[in-house]
Design an enzyme around this catalytic site. Structure first.
Site, PDB file in Angstrom:
ATOM      1  N   GLY A  70       5.978   0.179 -12.307  1.00 38.06           N
ATOM      2  CA  GLY A  70       5.231  -0.931 -12.868  1.00 38.06           C
ATOM      3  C   GLY A  70       4.982  -2.105 -11.950  1.00 38.06           C
ATOM      4  O   GLY A  70       4.139  -2.950 -12.247  1.00 38.06           O
ATOM      5  N   GLN A  71       5.687  -2.184 -10.832  1.00 38.17           N
ATOM      6  CA  GLN A  71       5.570  -3.351  -9.971  1.00 38.17           C
ATOM      7  C   GLN A  71       4.172  -3.493  -9.376  1.00 38.17           C
ATOM      8  O   GLN A  71       3.681  -4.603  -9.153  1.00 38.17           O
ATOM      9  CB  GLN A  71       6.610  -3.287  -8.852  1.00 38.17           C
TER      10      GLN A  71
ATOM     11  N   THR B 114       1.138  -3.911  -0.015  1.00 38.52           N
ATOM     12  CA  THR B 114       2.472  -3.656  -0.556  1.00 38.52           C
ATOM     13  C   THR B 114       3.249  -2.832   0.467  1.00 38.52           C
ATOM     14  O   THR B 114       2.727  -2.495   1.531  1.00 38.52           O
ATOM     15  CB  THR B 114       2.401  -2.885  -1.892  1.00 38.52           C
ATOM     16  N   CYS B 115       4.482  -2.471   0.101  1.00 37.16           N
ATOM     17  CA  CYS B 115       5.294  -1.692   1.033  1.00 37.16           C
ATOM     18  C   CYS B 115       4.735  -0.289   1.228  1.00 37.16           C
ATOM     19  O   CYS B 115       5.017   0.359   2.231  1.00 37.16           O
ATOM     20  CB  CYS B 115       6.751  -1.618   0.570  1.00 37.16           C
ATOM     21  N   ASN B 116       3.928   0.176   0.282  1.00 34.49           N
ATOM     22  CA  ASN B 116       3.425   1.549   0.356  1.00 34.49           C
ATOM     23  C   ASN B 116       1.940   1.666   0.619  1.00 34.49           C
ATOM     24  O   ASN B 116       1.418   2.779   0.710  1.00 34.49           O
ATOM     25  CB  ASN B 116       3.762   2.304  -0.938  1.00 34.49           C
TER      26      ASN B 116
END
Length: 446
Positions: A115-116, A49-51
């Protein structure tokens, strides 16, 4: 067998490192195949993910396997191993299981409770089912249990109530940086889920001048049609710089692996000293770091959102403590399942031995009864003996399989092996299972 996770996140690495580790969705399958070819890795899954970029693996030798994963990440990112290692974390067994449950529940997110991430973990679970095969089932069960934990956290606590997302945090940061957001001309580059949320939060702040730029103009129009009561303008990507030049704020949220905006493009498009704010919530970044060399341009990325979300975190820590209690329950459930795997060969051998005795004795009885004993009678006796065997075996099997105390379970298993003389059968069962299990050696040679 052991479970391990090797990775990095917003807590251990800045965005300029995370973007180098990011694995595009169309490259995930190839990456999993590579990990399966490693000698000490039996199963693998990737959460990207982006993080965060985290690799979960079922391994035969933990230390060697984590080195194989670290080597893969170094090669993928083209970063020297020594530079990368300072940002990596490694967790094993119970700590790895707990970490995944925290991640899926949004408790390890930049924005606590977002929540994503659960949708992203669910997507990883689907990939596990596609690429690991039916005989590789440990990660399948692990991710299933983590998803169950996350659903409980979201339904049995208030963690999701008013939870901000990366998109809402970006809009909140924009509010802090400009005097009147509602009067700004805003451009969103991208038309995915993040862009949709940006539109929602911008409209909530009374922003009326919103343009959407996307590689697919049709996709941009689809997004605009979801907000039919507003006037969203749509443009193709080749008109991006013209639209950007007419904007006060630009949000970028695409899956591009190369920067879409850089100093040269902005210098060529903007008027001298024309002010512009860029909010890049993509990883890899859509905005090149060299735009910071322009004095009239301000650029922010996902790491800059930390200053915004800190004030929202404290009120959510109590809820996170409630969530932790639920996760502990799911941890126990996974722990029970994990150790119940060791009883499978014993249970299988016991059932096979009792079934063999049943068949032999039934055959003797039928031979003595002779031809006058009809097929209908034979079927009735067959069903009767099967029913007796199943009822006799049911309670000891359930007790052995669900015993939560590991030592008690081990002793019970040993007692069954001794009482029914199952030791040789169990050993051969282990060997047979090992032969059925796809090995890393075979994968690496094919």
């Amino acid at each position: 067998m052991d479970i391990a996770v090797v990775g990095l996140s917003h807590k251990t690495a800045p965005v300029e490192i995370r973007e180098k580790l990011s694995i595009p969705e169309d490259k995930i399958e190839k990456a999993i195949a590579h990990l399966h070819s490693c000698f000490h890795i039996e199963e693998a899954a990737i959460v990207s993910t982006c993080n965060r970029l985290e690799i979960y693996a079922v391994v035969t030798k933990t230390e060697q396997a984590t080195q194989e994963v670290a080597q893969f990440l170094a090669e993928h990112s083209q970063l020297p191993s020594d530079d990368l290692s300072q940002h990596l974390f490694t967790l094993r067994q119970q700590d790895a299981v707990k970490h995944l449950m925290w991640v899926a529940s949004g408790l390890d997110s930049l924005v606590i409770g977002e929540g994503q991430i659960l949708a992203q973990v669910k997507h990883t679970h689907k990939l596990i089912q596609q690429h690991n095969g039916c005989t590789r089932r440990i990660l399948n069960h692990l991710f299933k249990q983590a998803i169950t934990a996350a659903k409980r956290v979201r339904t049995e606590t208030a963690i999701g109530t008013g939870a901000v997302s990366i998109s809402s945090a970006a809009v909140e940061l924009a509010q802090i940086k400009v005097q009147n957001l509602s009067e700004c001309r805003v451009t969103i580059v991208g038309a995915g889920n993040m862009a949709r949320r940006l539109v929602q939060h911008l409209l909530a702040q009374k922003v009326t001048q919103i343009s959407i730029v996307n590689r697919s103009i049709e996709r941009a129009k689809e997004l605009a049609n979801e907000f039919s009561d507003t006037q969203l303008q749509c443009y193709p990507l080749d008109e991006m710089m013209t639209v950007v030049a007419a904007s006060d704020l630009v949000f970028t949220s695409t899956s591009s692996i190369e920067p879409l905006l850089d100093r040269a493009k902005l210098e060529a498009s903007l008027k001298p000293n024309q002010p512009l704010m860029l909010f890049d919530i993509s990883v890899p970044r859509n905005v090149d770091a060299d735009v910071n060399e322009l004095t009239h341009v301000q650029a922010f990325n996902v790491d800059d959102l930390k200053t915004v979300v800190v004030q929202n975190q404290e009120s959510r820590r109590q809820i996170a403590m409630e969530a932790q209690a639920l996760i502990e329950e799911e941890l126990k459930a996974f722990h029970t399942w994990w150790h119940s795997r060791e009883t499978v060969p014993i249970i299988s051998c016991l059932r096979e031995k009792i079934e063999s005795i049943r068949e032999q004795e039934l055959e003797k009885a039928l031979s003595r009864l002779g031809s006058e004993f009809t097929n209908k009678h034979q079927k009735a006796v067959e069903a009767l003996t099967r029913g007796i065997v199943n009822k006799i075996l049911h309670e000891p099997m359930v007790c052995l399989r669900t015993q939560q105390d590991v030592e008690t379970q081990r002793l019970a298993g040993e007692a069954l092996q001794m009482l029914f003389n199952l030791e040789a059968c169990v050993i051969s069962r282990h060997l047979l299972d090992a032969e059925k299990q796809p090995s890393a050696v075979t994968s690496s040679q094919t």
